[in-house]
Design an enzyme around this catalytic site. Structure first.
Site, PDB file in Angstrom:
ATOM      1  N   HIS A   1     -10.800   6.865   1.484  1.00 17.24           N
ATOM      2  CA  HIS A   1      -9.437   6.798   0.955  1.00 17.24           C
ATOM      3  C   HIS A   1      -9.355   5.718  -0.123  1.00 17.24           C
ATOM      4  O   HIS A   1     -10.159   4.785  -0.150  1.00 17.24           O
ATOM      5  CB  HIS A   1      -8.443   6.483   2.088  1.00 17.24           C
ATOM      6  CG  HIS A   1      -8.707   5.158   2.743  1.00 17.24           C
ATOM      7  ND1 HIS A   1      -9.617   5.009   3.768  1.00 17.24           N
ATOM      8  CD2 HIS A   1      -8.229   3.912   2.496  1.00 17.24           C
ATOM      9  CE1 HIS A   1      -9.666   3.738   4.125  1.00 17.24           C
ATOM     10  NE2 HIS A   1      -8.831   3.035   3.363  1.00 17.24           N
TER      11      HIS A   1
ATOM     12  N   HIS B   1     -15.914   0.187   6.629  1.00 17.32           N
ATOM     13  CA  HIS B   1     -14.511   0.632   6.669  1.00 17.32           C
ATOM     14  C   HIS B   1     -14.419   2.155   6.580  1.00 17.32           C
ATOM     15  O   HIS B   1     -13.581   2.771   7.239  1.00 17.32           O
ATOM     16  CB  HIS B   1     -13.798  -0.027   5.493  1.00 17.32           C
ATOM     17  CG  HIS B   1     -12.320   0.154   5.430  1.00 17.32           C
ATOM     18  ND1 HIS B   1     -11.458  -0.264   6.421  1.00 17.32           N
ATOM     19  CD2 HIS B   1     -11.525   0.687   4.454  1.00 17.32           C
ATOM     20  CE1 HIS B   1     -10.212   0.004   6.045  1.00 17.32           C
ATOM     21  NE2 HIS B   1     -10.219   0.585   4.874  1.00 17.32           N
TER      22      HIS B   1
ATOM     23  N   CYS C   1      -2.049  -2.603   7.708  1.00 14.20           N
ATOM     24  CA  CYS C   1      -1.952  -3.526   6.573  1.00 14.20           C
ATOM     25  C   CYS C   1      -0.642  -4.314   6.543  1.00 14.20           C
ATOM     26  O   CYS C   1      -0.629  -5.467   6.106  1.00 14.20           O
ATOM     27  CB  CYS C   1      -2.202  -2.777   5.267  1.00 14.20           C
ATOM     28  SG  CYS C   1      -3.918  -2.171   5.188  1.00 14.20           S
TER      29      CYS C   1
ATOM     30  N   ASP D   1       0.778  -1.252   0.000  1.00 16.95           N
ATOM     31  CA  ASP D   1       0.000   0.000   0.000  1.00 16.95           C
ATOM     32  C   ASP D   1       0.807   1.299   0.000  1.00 16.95           C
ATOM     33  O   ASP D   1       0.492   2.227   0.762  1.00 16.95           O
ATOM     34  CB  ASP D   1      -0.952   0.010   1.203  1.00 16.95           C
ATOM     35  CG  ASP D   1      -1.983  -1.101   1.166  1.00 16.95           C
ATOM     36  OD1 ASP D   1      -1.858  -2.001   0.324  1.00 16.95           O
ATOM     37  OD2 ASP D   1      -2.910  -1.074   1.999  1.00 16.95           O
TER      38      ASP D   1
ATOM     39  N   LYS E   1      -7.047  -4.945  -3.089  1.00 16.48           N
ATOM     40  CA  LYS E   1      -7.827  -5.441  -1.943  1.00 16.48           C
ATOM     41  C   LYS E   1      -8.810  -4.382  -1.484  1.00 16.48           C
ATOM     42  O   LYS E   1      -8.630  -3.193  -1.770  1.00 16.48           O
ATOM     43  CB  LYS E   1      -6.893  -5.828  -0.795  1.00 16.48           C
ATOM     44  CG  LYS E   1      -6.115  -4.652  -0.218  1.00 16.48           C
ATOM     45  CD  LYS E   1      -5.160  -5.125   0.857  1.00 16.48           C
ATOM     46  CE  LYS E   1      -4.286  -4.008   1.385  1.00 16.48           C
ATOM     47  NZ  LYS E   1      -5.013  -2.908   2.044  1.00 16.48           N
TER      48      LYS E   1
ATOM     49  N   ASP F   1      -4.746  -0.763  -1.648  1.00 15.81           N
ATOM     50  CA  ASP F   1      -6.095  -0.626  -1.126  1.00 15.81           C
ATOM     51  C   ASP F   1      -6.911  -0.066  -2.297  1.00 15.81           C
ATOM     52  O   ASP F   1      -6.479   0.883  -2.957  1.00 15.81           O
ATOM     53  CB  ASP F   1      -6.050   0.388   0.026  1.00 15.81           C
ATOM     54  CG  ASP F   1      -6.927   0.017   1.200  1.00 15.81           C
ATOM     55  OD1 ASP F   1      -7.335  -1.153   1.301  1.00 15.81           O
ATOM     56  OD2 ASP F   1      -7.195   0.910   2.029  1.00 15.81           O
TER      57      ASP F   1
ATOM     58  N   HIS G   1     -10.765   0.664  -2.896  1.00 12.14           N
ATOM     59  CA  HIS G   1     -12.124   0.629  -2.358  1.00 12.14           C
ATOM     60  C   HIS G   1     -13.188   1.102  -3.343  1.00 12.14           C
ATOM     61  O   HIS G   1     -12.900   1.839  -4.293  1.00 12.14           O
ATOM     62  CB  HIS G   1     -12.194   1.496  -1.102  1.00 12.14           C
ATOM     63  CG  HIS G   1     -11.429   0.930   0.056  1.00 12.14           C
ATOM     64  ND1 HIS G   1     -11.626  -0.344   0.529  1.00 12.14           N
ATOM     65  CD2 HIS G   1     -10.466   1.488   0.848  1.00 12.14           C
ATOM     66  CE1 HIS G   1     -10.809  -0.552   1.560  1.00 12.14           C
ATOM     67  NE2 HIS G   1     -10.092   0.529   1.766  1.00 12.14           N
TER      68      HIS G   1
HETATM   69 ZN   LIG Z   1      -8.806   0.941   3.333  1.00 13.99          ZN
END
Ligand SMILES: [Zn+2]
Length: 206
Positions: free
Chosen positions: A78, A62, A145, A9, A103, A51, A53
């Site tokens: 984010h 989240h 993470c 990340d 992810k 990440d 999303h």
């Molecule tokens: Zn996240």
């Protein structure tokens, strides 16, 4: 027996100026690039996670609601897929990355082991295909993470090392606790050689 590097990340939203900035994130991107320059050819496989999303839902709780983020389980918006915040930091040299993992698509994933390639192959399968037995982990954030990825790597039976000078955390105490937890799980917490031979090492420290 293959050896992998996992870069967790290193994204714009997790570095200075991002939606969920981690102090030292930008310097860390530069330092990981220097590490890749020095050690990249020692790895059979280099994986980087992002990440990634949904922008139109809270990704399983989240993203914080009206009460605001607690920065433990709920976070500001984010790393929405396809936005600049979700891009790799520009100082991270992506030329040596073999596998990109995504992810958190609608779920609060912390571990890169919950991620998949663009073709949908789960990371554990990718590592098994390449007969990876040893994995070194660097990136952001130590207390979230990186922690979850290292613990999952141990649970998967891999020999794991986290470079403490190549990670950056949200919270200092939680980051220290995360590294302890990784040690207890049988992981190694090592210091890289990136301070050797550099006039001004910089980088993120816990
Ligand atoms: Zn996240």
């Amino acid at each position: 027996m293959a050896r992998a590097l996992l870069v967790v990340d290193v994204q714009n939203d997790f570095t200075e100026g991002g939606a969920l900035a981690v102090t030292g994130g930008a310097a860390l991107a530069e330092r990981i690039t220097a590490f890749l320059g020095r050690h990249g050819d020692e790895y059979d496989l280099i994986v980087a996670s992002r990440d990634w999303h949904h922008g139109d839902d809270d990704n399983g709780g989240h993203f914080a609601g009206a009460e605001g983020p607690d920065f433990i389980d709920t976070w500001p918006v984010h790393c929405v897929a396809g936005t600049p915040g979700a891009d790799y930091h520009p100082e991270l040299d992506t030329a040596l990355i073999d596998i990109d993992v995504f992810k958190g698509q609608g779920t609060p994933d912390y571990s890169a082991f919950q991620g998949r390639t663009e073709a949908g192959v789960p990371l554990p399968e990718v590592l098994a295909e390449h007969r990876v037995h040893t994995i070194d982990i660097v990136g952001i954030a130590t207390d979230h993470c990186v922690r979850a990825s290292a613990l999952d790597a141990r649970a998967a039976g891999l020999d794991v090392a986290v470079y403490e000078d190549l990670v950056a955390g949200v919270d200092d105490d939680r980051s220290t606790a995360a590294l302890d937890e990784i040690r207890v799980a049988g992981g190694h917490v090592d210091h890289s050689d990136m301070d050797e031979g550099l006039a001004n090492p910089g980088g993120a420290r816990l």
